[in-house]
Design an enzyme around this catalytic site. Structure first.
Site, PDB file in Angstrom:
ATOM      1  N   GLU A  84      13.521 -17.733 126.653  1.00 53.01           N
ATOM      2  CA  GLU A  84      12.517 -18.307 127.554  1.00 53.01           C
ATOM      3  C   GLU A  84      12.913 -19.735 127.881  1.00 53.01           C
ATOM      4  O   GLU A  84      13.326 -20.468 126.992  1.00 53.01           O
ATOM      5  CB  GLU A  84      11.190 -18.247 126.790  1.00 53.01           C
ATOM      6  CG  GLU A  84      10.045 -18.931 127.435  1.00 53.01           C
ATOM      7  CD  GLU A  84       8.758 -18.723 126.616  1.00 53.01           C
ATOM      8  OE1 GLU A  84       8.437 -17.582 126.283  1.00 53.01           O
ATOM      9  OE2 GLU A  84       8.105 -19.728 126.328  1.00 53.01           O
ATOM     10  N   LYS A 139      -6.097  -5.349 126.718  1.00 51.61           N
ATOM     11  CA  LYS A 139      -5.036  -5.689 127.680  1.00 51.61           C
ATOM     12  C   LYS A 139      -4.107  -4.479 127.882  1.00 51.61           C
ATOM     13  O   LYS A 139      -3.657  -4.219 128.990  1.00 51.61           O
ATOM     14  CB  LYS A 139      -4.229  -6.904 127.191  1.00 51.61           C
ATOM     15  CG  LYS A 139      -5.045  -8.206 127.169  1.00 51.61           C
ATOM     16  CD  LYS A 139      -4.155  -9.441 127.050  1.00 51.61           C
ATOM     17  CE  LYS A 139      -4.253 -10.145 125.742  1.00 51.61           C
ATOM     18  NZ  LYS A 139      -3.550 -11.432 125.668  1.00 51.61           N
ATOM     19  N   ASP A 197      -3.236 -22.516 128.399  1.00 50.78           N
ATOM     20  CA  ASP A 197      -4.026 -23.389 127.525  1.00 50.78           C
ATOM     21  C   ASP A 197      -4.938 -24.266 128.361  1.00 50.78           C
ATOM     22  O   ASP A 197      -4.826 -24.319 129.585  1.00 50.78           O
ATOM     23  CB  ASP A 197      -3.093 -24.244 126.664  1.00 50.78           C
ATOM     24  CG  ASP A 197      -2.571 -23.434 125.490  1.00 50.78           C
ATOM     25  OD1 ASP A 197      -3.364 -22.672 124.910  1.00 50.78           O
ATOM     26  OD2 ASP A 197      -1.376 -23.558 125.188  1.00 50.78           O
ATOM     27  N   HIS A 210       6.065 -16.443 134.036  1.00 49.14           N
ATOM     28  CA  HIS A 210       4.774 -16.435 133.382  1.00 49.14           C
ATOM     29  C   HIS A 210       3.730 -16.773 134.439  1.00 49.14           C
ATOM     30  O   HIS A 210       3.970 -17.623 135.299  1.00 49.14           O
ATOM     31  CB  HIS A 210       4.741 -17.439 132.242  1.00 49.14           C
ATOM     32  CG  HIS A 210       5.663 -17.063 131.123  1.00 49.14           C
ATOM     33  ND1 HIS A 210       5.674 -17.719 129.922  1.00 49.14           N
ATOM     34  CD2 HIS A 210       6.583 -16.069 131.024  1.00 49.14           C
ATOM     35  CE1 HIS A 210       6.581 -17.145 129.129  1.00 49.14           C
ATOM     36  NE2 HIS A 210       7.156 -16.155 129.782  1.00 49.14           N
TER      37      HIS A 210
HETATM   38  P1  FAD Z   1      -6.276 -14.346 126.310  1.00 48.04           P
HETATM   39  O1  FAD Z   1      -5.680 -13.005 126.086  1.00 48.04           O
HETATM   40  O2  FAD Z   1      -7.188 -14.510 127.479  1.00 48.04           O
HETATM   41  O3  FAD Z   1      -7.032 -14.753 124.954  1.00 48.04           O
HETATM   42  C1  FAD Z   1      -7.613 -16.048 124.794  1.00 48.04           C
HETATM   43  C2  FAD Z   1      -8.682 -15.963 123.703  1.00 48.04           C
HETATM   44  O4  FAD Z   1      -9.832 -15.241 124.175  1.00 48.04           O
HETATM   45  C3  FAD Z   1      -8.259 -15.225 122.442  1.00 48.04           C
HETATM   46  O5  FAD Z   1      -8.884 -15.860 121.362  1.00 48.04           O
HETATM   47  C4  FAD Z   1      -8.765 -13.804 122.634  1.00 48.04           C
HETATM   48  O6  FAD Z   1      -9.084 -13.181 121.384  1.00 48.04           O
HETATM   49  C5  FAD Z   1     -10.017 -13.996 123.481  1.00 48.04           C
HETATM   50  N1  FAD Z   1     -10.174 -13.012 124.549  1.00 48.04           N
HETATM   51  C6  FAD Z   1      -9.217 -12.360 125.240  1.00 48.04           C
HETATM   52  N2  FAD Z   1      -9.747 -11.634 126.231  1.00 48.04           N
HETATM   53  C7  FAD Z   1     -11.084 -11.855 126.189  1.00 48.04           C
HETATM   54  C8  FAD Z   1     -12.172 -11.403 126.999  1.00 48.04           C
HETATM   55  N3  FAD Z   1     -11.970 -10.586 128.040  1.00 48.04           N
HETATM   56  N4  FAD Z   1     -13.428 -11.847 126.678  1.00 48.04           N
HETATM   57  C9  FAD Z   1     -13.633 -12.687 125.635  1.00 48.04           C
HETATM   58  N5  FAD Z   1     -12.618 -13.134 124.820  1.00 48.04           N
HETATM   59  C10 FAD Z   1     -11.372 -12.736 125.123  1.00 48.04           C
HETATM   60  N6  FAD Z   1       0.854 -21.029 128.197  1.00 48.04           N
HETATM   61  C11 FAD Z   1       1.131 -21.602 129.397  1.00 48.04           C
HETATM   62  O7  FAD Z   1       0.339 -22.438 129.859  1.00 48.04           O
HETATM   63  N7  FAD Z   1       2.278 -21.270 130.096  1.00 48.04           N
HETATM   64  C12 FAD Z   1       3.156 -20.352 129.636  1.00 48.04           C
HETATM   65  O8  FAD Z   1       4.167 -20.086 130.281  1.00 48.04           O
HETATM   66  C13 FAD Z   1       2.900 -19.735 128.373  1.00 48.04           C
HETATM   67  N8  FAD Z   1       3.728 -18.788 127.877  1.00 48.04           N
HETATM   68  C14 FAD Z   1       3.413 -18.145 126.700  1.00 48.04           C
HETATM   69  C15 FAD Z   1       4.227 -17.100 126.237  1.00 48.04           C
HETATM   70  C16 FAD Z   1       3.926 -16.427 125.055  1.00 48.04           C
HETATM   71  C17 FAD Z   1       4.821 -15.311 124.580  1.00 48.04           C
HETATM   72  C18 FAD Z   1       2.783 -16.808 124.299  1.00 48.04           C
HETATM   73  C19 FAD Z   1       2.445 -16.116 122.998  1.00 48.04           C
HETATM   74  C20 FAD Z   1       1.951 -17.824 124.762  1.00 48.04           C
HETATM   75  C21 FAD Z   1       2.248 -18.498 125.958  1.00 48.04           C
HETATM   76  N9  FAD Z   1       1.429 -19.511 126.470  1.00 48.04           N
HETATM   77  C22 FAD Z   1       1.707 -20.104 127.672  1.00 48.04           C
HETATM   78  C23 FAD Z   1       0.253 -19.965 125.715  1.00 48.04           C
HETATM   79  C24 FAD Z   1      -1.030 -19.166 126.056  1.00 48.04           C
HETATM   80  O9  FAD Z   1      -1.364 -19.349 127.393  1.00 48.04           O
HETATM   81  C25 FAD Z   1      -2.135 -19.659 125.135  1.00 48.04           C
HETATM   82  O10 FAD Z   1      -1.897 -19.234 123.821  1.00 48.04           O
HETATM   83  C26 FAD Z   1      -3.562 -19.368 125.579  1.00 48.04           C
HETATM   84  O11 FAD Z   1      -4.434 -20.159 124.766  1.00 48.04           O
HETATM   85  C27 FAD Z   1      -3.994 -17.925 125.421  1.00 48.04           C
HETATM   86  O12 FAD Z   1      -3.361 -17.111 126.304  1.00 48.04           O
HETATM   87  P2  FAD Z   1      -3.593 -15.517 126.247  1.00 48.04           P
HETATM   88  O13 FAD Z   1      -2.953 -14.939 127.440  1.00 48.04           O
HETATM   89  O14 FAD Z   1      -3.217 -14.995 124.932  1.00 48.04           O
HETATM   90  O15 FAD Z   1      -5.187 -15.481 126.442  1.00 48.04           O
END
Ligand code: FAD
Length: 317
Positions: free
Chosen positions: A18, A199, A126, A94
């Site tokens: 990445e 998801k 984030d 992403h």
């Molecule tokens: P979600 O899946 O939306 O989850 C967020 C939180 O809400 C979790 O606690 C989950 O349990 C909960 N949740 C999920 N869905 C729901 C729902 N429908 N209703 C209520 N609660 C829910 N960040 C960036 O800004 N740019 C990037 O390019 C980037 N790349 C990443 C790549 C990887 C492999 C990883 C692991 C993380 C990356 N991140 C990136 C960080 C990521 O965006 C953060 O960790 C963010 O806080 C959560 O993203 P998520 O997609 O897991 O969120």
């Protein structure tokens, strides 16, 4: 080609990594200089992160501060196209909820589709650095599940303002994030897994994990996922530690643990060169065990520096 097709066609563990877009003002050569040393290990695809806007305060002549919105690492879509063009490998941009309305997301997806990019990693993103919690854009998505639904709808030919499905559908392969040590905001791992399962039910094709330094956490996570009926590939995300201060920075940013053996070894190093060597050796050990476990792919977080990832890859691929 889709990420999942690469997995299906492979007869050995794949190497992928990445990258971050360069800081605003730098050029593509900076990025290619970082990617070039890793191409020898034949990554079938490269992920490109997305960085939302940040707020900075500029001092004005009258002594007041002006709040300015800036995106320090723009260009994800263009970089993906440039990499595909230059190296002839697939890219995985992403895509985040933060800072995007649904219309802007749709336009970005249309651009990616027209550019021949077949994959997206769908994330919430984030919160803005100066804010305590994630705030969705007005008219945007609050969770990765919502963004995922939009991508799936487009894969079914449904655009935002069309009453009926069009026959010009996209066909994105969709990855999502998973957290072996739990997402920081989830009340517990079980609750987090429920959303991860959602998801997959909505149409995600594979999972990439947050970085971890203890393989047992990954093995336990995979077992829990399988027990929940999550059967898609779960790609381990790995990062070689490169500096001593990462012992505190990584846990604070990514909410992960660093095992005592590794932390003690890095702590005992007299400089960052020695710390990086410990990091490389640990990542090699982790990677070998994961390969034996049969993971389809090892995914390395390079964070803008290829040196340590190259040393790990030299030992394995
Ligand atoms: P979600 O899946 O939306 O989850 C967020 C939180 O809400 C979790 O606690 C989950 O349990 C909960 N949740 C999920 N869905 C729901 C729902 N429908 N209703 C209520 N609660 C829910 N960040 C960036 O800004 N740019 C990037 O390019 C980037 N790349 C990443 C790549 C990887 C492999 C990883 C692991 C993380 C990356 N991140 C990136 C960080 C990521 O965006 C953060 O960790 C963010 O806080 C959560 O993203 P998520 O997609 O897991 O969120």
């Amino acid at each position: 080609m889709k990420v999942t097709e690469h997995f299906n066609n492979a007869n050995k563990t794949l190497f992928t990594f990445e990258i971050l877009p360069p800081l605003k003002g730098e050029n593509m050569r900076t990025l290619f200089d970082h990617i070039d040393p890793l191409m020898e290990f034949k990554p079938p695809f490269i992920d490109v992160t997305y960085h939302r806007e940040e707020y900075v305060y500029k001092q004005r002549g009258n002594g007041l501060l002006e709040k300015i919105t800036t995106r320090k690492r723009p260009g994800t879509v263009g970089i993906c196209a440039a990499i595909q063009n230059h190296y002839k490998v697939d890219t995985v941009p992403h895509l985040i909820c933060g800072g995007f309305s649904k219309e802007e997301t749709e336009n970005a997806l249309i651009d990616l589709h027209f550019l021949g990019i077949d994959n997206v990693l769908v994330l919430r993103g984030d919160c803005v650095k100066s804010e305590a919690r994630f705030v969705p854009e007005p008219g945007g998505h609050a969770y990765a599940t919502d963004l995922l639904e939009q991508v799936v709808n487009m894969n079914n030919g449904c655009y935002l303002d069309d009453e009926q499905a069009s026959n010009n559908s996209t066909d994105f392969c969709i990855g999502v994030a998973g957290y072996p040590e739990k997402h920081s905001e989830a009340p517990n791992l079980k609750a987090d897994l429920r959303w991860l399962k959602k998801k997959i039910e909505l149409g995600a094709d594979y999972i990439v994990t947050q970085m971890f330094f203890d393989n047992q956490k990954y093995f336990d996570f995979v077992n829990l996922c399988r027990a929940e009926g999550i059967n898609v590939p779960i790609i381990p995300g790995l990062k070689p530690i490169t500096t001593k201060n990462q012992l505190t920075v990584l846990p604070s940013i990514f909410h992960i643990d660093i095992p005592a053996d590794l932390a003690d070894a890095v702590d005992a190093c007299t400089d960052n060169k020695a710390a990086a060597q410990v990091g490389v050796e640990w990542a090699i050990k982790q990677s070998k065990e994961l390969m034996e476990f049969g993971v389809p792919c090892l995914h390395y977080y390079s964070m803008g520096k290829s040196g340590s990832v190259r040393k790990v890859a030299e030992a394995l691929f």
